[in-house]
Design a protein around this motif. Structure first.
Motif, short mmCIF file in Angstrom:
data_model
loop_
_atom_site.label_atom_id
_atom_site.label_comp_id
_atom_site.label_asym_id
_atom_site.label_seq_id
_atom_site.Cartn_x
_atom_site.Cartn_y
_atom_site.Cartn_z
N GLY A 1 0.63 -1.26 0.20
CA GLY A 1 -0.19 0.09 0.07
C GLY A 1 0.88 1.35 0.07
N PHE A 2 2.04 1.16 -0.26
CA PHE A 2 2.90 2.38 -0.32
C PHE A 2 2.96 2.89 -1.80
CE2 PHE A 2 4.18 0.15 3.52
CZ PHE A 2 4.43 1.25 4.28
N ASP A 3 3.08 4.39 -1.91
CA ASP A 3 3.10 5.09 -3.21
C ASP A 3 4.35 5.45 -3.63
OD1 ASP A 3 0.50 4.41 -4.02
OD2 ASP A 3 -0.22 5.80 -2.60
N GLU A 4 4.91 5.47 -4.46
CA GLU A 4 6.36 6.12 -4.89
C GLU A 4 6.38 7.57 -5.15
OE1 GLU A 4 10.60 4.77 -6.79
OE2 GLU A 4 9.00 3.61 -7.29
N ILE A 5 7.20 8.10 -4.58
CA ILE A 5 7.36 9.72 -5.11
C ILE A 5 8.81 9.78 -5.07
CG2 ILE A 5 5.44 10.32 -3.35
CD1 ILE A 5 7.99 11.33 -1.52
N GLU A 6 9.12 11.15 -5.91
CA GLU A 6 10.66 11.41 -6.33
C GLU A 6 10.66 12.77 -5.67
OE1 GLU A 6 13.16 11.81 -10.31
OE2 GLU A 6 11.58 10.31 -10.21
N THR A 7 12.00 13.09 -5.18
CA THR A 7 12.27 14.58 -4.81
C THR A 7 13.72 14.63 -5.46
OG1 THR A 7 13.30 13.54 -2.83
CG2 THR A 7 11.17 13.93 -2.58
N PRO A 8 13.85 16.28 -5.69
CA PRO A 8 15.06 16.56 -6.26
C PRO A 8 16.16 16.06 -5.36
CG PRO A 8 13.50 18.42 -6.00
CD PRO A 8 13.02 17.25 -5.11
N VAL A 9 17.58 15.94 -6.12
CA VAL A 9 18.61 15.34 -5.48
C VAL A 9 19.46 16.46 -4.58
CG1 VAL A 9 19.12 13.66 -7.27
CG2 VAL A 9 20.25 15.76 -7.41
N VAL A 10 18.87 17.88 -4.94
CA VAL A 10 19.39 18.87 -4.51
C VAL A 10 18.23 19.57 -3.44
CG1 VAL A 10 20.28 21.41 -4.82
CG2 VAL A 10 20.94 19.58 -6.17
N GLU A 11 18.60 20.01 -2.30
CA GLU A 11 17.97 20.73 -1.25
C GLU A 11 18.58 21.96 -0.96
OE1 GLU A 11 14.98 20.05 -0.07
OE2 GLU A 11 14.67 18.02 -0.97
N GLU A 12 17.96 23.04 -0.28
CA GLU A 12 18.43 24.15 0.35
C GLU A 12 19.62 23.92 1.47
OE1 GLU A 12 15.58 26.79 1.60
OE2 GLU A 12 14.47 26.98 -0.37
N HIS A 13 20.64 24.45 1.20
CA HIS A 13 21.64 24.38 2.32
C HIS A 13 21.28 24.55 3.85
CE1 HIS A 13 25.28 25.39 4.45
NE2 HIS A 13 26.00 24.79 3.79
N GLY A 14 20.43 25.52 4.28
CA GLY A 14 19.74 25.69 5.27
C GLY A 14 19.06 24.46 5.72
#
Length: 420
Positions: free
Chosen positions: A27-40
């Motif tokens: 029952g889990f759904d796949e997402i995708e996030t950027p490889v880059v995040e804000e430094h802070g």
């Protein structure tokens, strides 16, 4: 950071396909996030030692003088960085997209992360993480779902017999308080306790004394570690948990851990005792864990194959209100080395070895006919002087059979022989 040859890449993708399929079945759904995040965000004090290993990205447009002037201020030099795990990006993702997500959100994240590790065996600067997380559920059901899905996944990969070691950060905090350690001493004490398997009770006590923490607390802790114990077997449950803790453990924490085991048993009615062991000294190094923590162990290896825990305080940093969350990460790089290719791939793959004079149209007709017949992969190879080397390479790339093709052969008439 590594290159992967075709056979290695194919093997990795087959293992990932099994992991994805089993996660989705729960029952889990796949997402995708950027490889880059804000430094802070990557340096908000929630990533533990991993923050020190993160790769930062230099701000665009900085002049040389500005770089020299900001040399002692990483935040002034960088505004972005490569993600060092998938949990911090997930917290940001949920805070950003909450209005479009269900009340209880079950997420799959599979992707590379980067840490500036010192190169050594088993330590990579780029590696794949396979995470499942449940956001919005503060009950033991969430932890039980993660454990059952993770055990099911490693079973599907041919690694039956896995055990999950379980603890609770609240139980750890209570135990340290009961011995007399101060709150300020707690982080350093936990670092030392995490070495118990390696240095034993005497080594832990000696290191705590070297840290100059509260002497009577060290004495009380050492006495507890060396207390006489019966050798009776207790399955995961209230007796095992209370026996592993000092007297007077909070009923609420014990009840939460017991209900977790009951839920896992209910999900695996034919498996007998739950594949859980209560470990009062399991620490897990991430600073954001607030409750239940766990690690996946397997009898074939001495190191863990995954782990995770509850991090109820993280999403609130981005959203402004507290949201319960818990996650489990499978150690893909460790697991893929244990999984034999044939255990996850039975598909037939054929190499067509052809003479140089066979017309292209005939070759493609033979190839298409095999694909229509259900062959998973077909590759064309021109006949070589060293046929043995050609076929050995094909076998190494995962091909299971070969066929010789000559000019004028009728489509459907070629004989496929096994590559042994």
């Amino acid at each position: 950071m590594r290159d992967f040859l075709p056979a290695d890449k194919a093997r990795r993708e087959r293992v990932l396909a099994v992991i994805r399929e089993r996660y989705r079945s729960h029952g889990f759904d796949e997402i995708e996030t950027p490889v880059v995040e804000e430094h802070g965000r990557l340096h908000a004090g929630i990533g533990g030692d991993n923050e020190k290993l993160s790769y930062s990205i230099l701000r665009r447009g900085l002049e040389a003088d500005a770089i020299r002037g900001a040399a002692d201020d990483p935040a002034a030099l960088s505004d972005l960085g490569l993600r060092y795990d998938l949990t911090v990006p997930l917290a940001r993702f949920y805070a950003t997209n909450r209005g479009q997500l269900p009340t209880v959100f079950r997420a799959i994240q599979i992707g590379p992360v980067w840490r500036a590790e010192r190169p050594q065996k088993g330590r990579y600067r780029q590696f794949v993480q396979c995470d499942i997380d449940i956001i919005g559920d503060d009950s033991a059901r969430a932890e039980a779902e993660l454990i059952v899905a993770s055990i099911d996944t490693v079973d599907a990969l041919g690694l039956e017999g896995g055990i999950v070691r379980v603890n609770d950060r609240r139980a750890l905090d209570w135990m340290l308080d009961s011995f007399g350690f101060t709150e300020d001493e707690r982080p350093g004490v936990l670092i030392t306790i995490d070495k118990l398997d390696k240095v034993g009770p005497d080594g832990v006590a000696a290191e705590l004394r070297d840290r100059a923490v509260t002497p009577h607390a060290v004495d009380a802790f050492e006495a507890f570690l060396k207390r006489p114990q019966t050798r009776e077997y207790n399955a995961y449950g209230e007796r095992q948990i209370r026996k592993a803790l000092p007297d007077g453990a909070p009923d609420e924490i014990v009840a939460h851990l017991v209900s977790l085991g009951e839920a896992v048993v209910a999900a695996r009615p034919d498996a007998g005792d739950p594949p859980l062991v209560y470990d009062p000294f399991l620490v897990r190094g991430m600073g954001y864990y607030t409750g239940t923590i766990f690690e996946l162990a397997h009898p074939s290896v001495s190191y863990s194959l995954g782990g995770g825990g509850r991090y109820d305080g993280m999403i609130g940093r981005f959203l402004g209100q507290q949201v319960p969350a818990v996650g489990f990460s499978i150690g893909f790089e460790r697991i893929v080395d244990l999984v034999a290719a044939q255990e996850v791939d039975q598909a037939q793959a054929v190499v067509l070895v052809h003479d140089a004079d066979v017309p292209v149209a005939e070759l493609l007709a033979h190839k298409s006919a095999l694909l229509r017949d259900g062959i998973a992969r077909v590759r064309l190879e021109r006949r070589a002087k060293n046929m043995k080397a050609l076929l050995e390479r094909a076998a190494a790339d995962g091909y299971t059979g070969f066929a010789a093709v000559r000019s004028g052969d009728a489509v459907g008439s070629i004989e496929v022989k096994p590559l042994g």
